[in-house]
Design an enzyme around this catalytic site. Sequence first.
Site, short mmCIF file in Angstrom:
data_model
loop_
_atom_site.label_atom_id
_atom_site.label_comp_id
_atom_site.label_asym_id
_atom_site.label_seq_id
_atom_site.Cartn_x
_atom_site.Cartn_y
_atom_site.Cartn_z
N PRO B 134 0.84 -1.21 0.00
CA PRO B 134 0.00 0.00 0.00
C PRO B 134 0.87 1.26 0.00
O PRO B 134 1.94 1.28 0.61
CB PRO B 134 -0.80 -0.09 1.31
N GLY B 136 0.63 5.56 0.43
CA GLY B 136 -0.17 6.73 0.75
C GLY B 136 0.49 7.96 0.16
O GLY B 136 0.40 8.21 -1.04
N GLY B 137 1.21 8.70 0.98
CA GLY B 137 1.91 9.88 0.49
C GLY B 137 3.34 9.59 0.09
O GLY B 137 4.01 10.43 -0.51
N THR B 216 1.38 3.51 10.34
CA THR B 216 2.70 3.69 10.98
C THR B 216 2.60 4.22 12.40
O THR B 216 3.62 4.54 13.00
CB THR B 216 3.55 4.68 10.16
N GLY B 220 1.44 13.75 15.81
CA GLY B 220 1.57 15.09 15.24
C GLY B 220 2.02 16.08 16.28
O GLY B 220 2.15 15.74 17.46
N TYR B 473 13.17 13.53 20.52
CA TYR B 473 13.31 13.53 19.06
C TYR B 473 14.71 14.06 18.72
O TYR B 473 14.99 15.23 18.94
CB TYR B 473 12.22 14.45 18.50
#
Lengths: 577, 577
Positions: B134, B136-137, B216, B220, B473
């Site tokens: 599959p 997506g973006g 995934t 956000g 992060y």
Amino acid sequence: MTPTLMKWWGWGAEDVAFSHDGKPELAPFIQRALGLDVRGPASGRIAFEDLEIPASVLPAGLQARLEEAVGAEQVSTDDRDRVVHSRGKSLTDLIRQRRGDLGRLPDAVVRPGNEDEAAAVLRAALDEDAVVIPFGGGSCISGSLEAEAGEPRPVISMDMVRLDRVLEIDATSRLARVQAGVFGPDLERQLNERGWTCGHFPDSFTYSTLGGWIATRSSGMQSDRYGDVAEFTRGLRMVTPSGVLAVRPVPSTSTGPSVREMVLGSEGRLGVITEATIHVRPVPSERKILGYLFPSWAAGLTAMRDIAASEASPSVTRVSDAAETAFSFAMREATTPLDRVKSTALRAFLRRRGWDLESMCLALIGYEGSSSHVSTQRKLTQRIVKRHGGLSIGSSPGRLYDRKKFDTPYIRDFLLDRGAPADVSETSAPWSGLRTVYDSVMAAGHGAFRRLGVPGYLMCHLSHSYHSGACLYFTFALNPPRDHDPLEDYGVVKRAIQQAFVDAGATLSHHHAVGTEHADWLEQDISTPGVAMLRALFEGTDPGANLNPGKIVAARTRADTGTTSDPAIGASNATPA
Amino acid sequence: MTPTLMKWWGWGAEDVAFSHDGKPELAPFIQRALGLDVRGPASGRIAFEDLEIPASVLPAGLQARLEEAVGAEQVSTDDRDRVVHSRGKSLTDLIRQRRGDLGRLPDAVVRPGNEDEAAAVLRAALDEDAVVIPFGGGSCISGSLEAEAGEPRPVISMDMVRLDRVLEIDATSRLARVQAGVFGPDLERQLNERGWTCGHFPDSFTYSTLGGWIATRSSGMQSDRYGDVAEFTRGLRMVTPSGVLAVRPVPSTSTGPSVREMVLGSEGRLGVITEATIHVRPVPSERKILGYLFPSWAAGLTAMRDIAASEASPSVTRVSDAAETAFSFAMREATTPLDRVKSTALRAFLRRRGWDLESMCLALIGYEGSSSHVSTQRKLTQRIVKRHGGLSIGSSPGRLYDRKKFDTPYIRDFLLDRGAPADVSETSAPWSGLRTVYDSVMAAGHGAFRRLGVPGYLMCHLSHSYHSGACLYFTFALNPPRDHDPLEDYGVVKRAIQQAFVDAGATLSHHHAVGTEHADWLEQDISTPGVAMLRALFEGTDPGANLNPGKIVAARTRADTGTTSDPAIGASNATPA
């Protein structure tokens, strides 16, 4: 602080029972609702001594392995132990036990003292092709604890009672590492001593364990604030056929499909949960549960929805329909003349405001935290309550609720002693669907009462609010005539309600698990591919079907894997009637 | 509003690039940090025309089935389509694409227009034993989109771009039913037009889809308020080998291990997601992101922890370490003389307060809702900030952040054009472990730079706060000399950081998924039985291994099932170096 085992035939300790004494309105209420006179003597039930208890068939080799694993004194083949561990406390369980219809008893009750011992028990069971059924508090009401009828292999009930300690509190992270066998009150005691709380208070609190909550995806009365068990459980340890599963207590992770969420709700099909790392919070400095009245069920539901959509965050949101409100009022204890005057004055006041008192709905809304937080939340909430015509009636309903909240399960035995089965069925749905779900269930339940020709009562409350919907919690009772089988009549009503849930787009259970009693509706709820995914997980993890087989989805042979439709799916081995 | 395909060799649209123009401090900063002069011309990359593109090996029978399923015009064997669909946008992907090292391209890109067509494509692929991946973006940075090297079966990239509609908004339940192929901006546009927002803004927002977020386990920038994708996704539809999976959009349920949570993070291993029902909220009447400075990283982290433990509920909690703070300041746009005066005055003020400006950390905290809510939240939060020595610096850092937040991925290409690989690795851990994780990663990253003998930069921010922990992060860049292979050097650093995560008790990724690039650490993170459970789920659901094989866990033959240890576990087919 090891809790005593529950009655083999009912809820709770042998010396505790519900009574209508001191509740002057209750007996008349039950007379009106069910045509049942609870003032007469309770009917008898079979004596333990008269039970026909099949002998344990524990092979000597397995017994030796188990004794090696946990010590001989922790391998019990005692009859009472085996009977108490053979089932949970569903209404079906209670009726059958009381009749002496015992089913497939475990051959041994084994009590490991730590994770290594639990792993050794599992290893022995797998090596000797025995069945292992984990046992926490034994309060399950979905049939997750009973061995399959006619199970030819030895059956071991693994009772986790000895794993009862809070191992560590990480105050910085507000996490506690806790053994899975700890009972609700003992968990709270150990946490409270150090200033913390888990905040999980299901109805079964007194007789349920952390491991049981996890294995069944439990919710508690204050889950609006503390989260359902799926939210507050972060780390997990479980003994499995592949070794000890260790899920790290990280706050969020992106490691494929969530293994943590596979353990949650697994009902012993994947292994035996030994430990969890759970959210804890400081015991709040202030805690209030206030009572409110709404002029109608529709007003109460809409108010709860608006509260969920607001910037308020109460700890409890609960509103009863008119039928449950009437029951709550009937449960009041003997009142003083002053109480009676106040109550009469309130009723007169409401009538003057144009309320139909038969439609009135009682709500409880809780607030917790600092006193300024409680005060802000209360103001935000009360503004919404008012907008929907609601009225604050102070703290006494909340105090009564708080004091009596864990007594509810005893009422089933009280009624069953008098021949009337009573039970609960709960679900969840989006806010927009709640009225349809409610109306369908009411129609289905009352339709079933009518078809059976038995007096019945059906009531409901909204018990948990979420962003997009809520839990509706139904309670029902019926009074079958002497020539009916109460188990059959009960089954007709229970099935009608469950079917109404899934037909209306709701789920088969919000927090009582699937077990065997809800398995008939699983495929209608999560769809055929959903059942196929569960089956893949269970069968791949436990290819020998040694781990609590038949729960959630019925067993199937390997050779069938990959077929897209299977008439056996959903046909559980222990239907309610 | 169909988005254009991204560059085949880099991030975003062909005509968009990051530049240091107008950021006077950036080039000197990079010169100091990496010894790299970005003012020189960018190095060339292979032209599309010079790529050696293997021919599509789509069997005629399969092609006919696919064309029947979606129409001939939606079955593309165009070379550029195949190249763009062959990978995501990980640093490894970018370097290999730029070199012309293409790997196993899909043989066809198929674009279904609805769920039935998606199901027909899957059916055709299963019947003809083809592989379905599959798409997506295409923004995945974990290697989830690439076919296995040497895959002998036909490979189909199923691009979901045509399923781009918001189908229904249930305002009462604050739920929207949305097709999975919708891109972030298009989703927000459709929702905003009716007054709603999903509130999900990952860095990849412009080039990622709802289905990709779900597959995934995306987070956000405002997930502190709106929830990670796992929280805001309630209902799901997915085409699977057993038919269409339909997960009901109920707020909470107790139906065994959560099938909803199996779809989340499944990266195409269980089926193709076609639709989701997601939480939406009204566009907030007020929205503020304010900047704060802390005297140290320790102070910033502790403040964020205390905010999480408080009664405040901000929408964004983010604090950068000193290295990232320096980078942020270097990214400032050309300032007016007045800005410079203010900045100089601020620095002088901080020095007088005794701050070491080299240790200073920039934080962003966001507030959303009614103006009274925003004001209350802000007060609650600022009290905590102050207690940790922090200082509010107003709204301009937040405004800059808001304006530039989706530009970050372009910077990797800017640096790569100049020979310097840069990438990110993120994790999560309990609050009590964050300092250890941070210190270990810093030691590991800088140790790797040293061992390689290359200039490198490593910086970090806390990006999401939870009850019990947070996401850290990390961003790193290195400037290998001409005689090094940048892919190899990059791999050494990336692996050192990932290993430091799992060694310190953190997770391999908070929201970037496993794919193939993080698969090496999966077993160390979720333990051997955790991998066995994933394998059971994948292999039982997709016995032919047609669904994006090799992602998350490497493929294994049926015969191996049930072994407790497997040296092949974690050995992914596409390691980063």
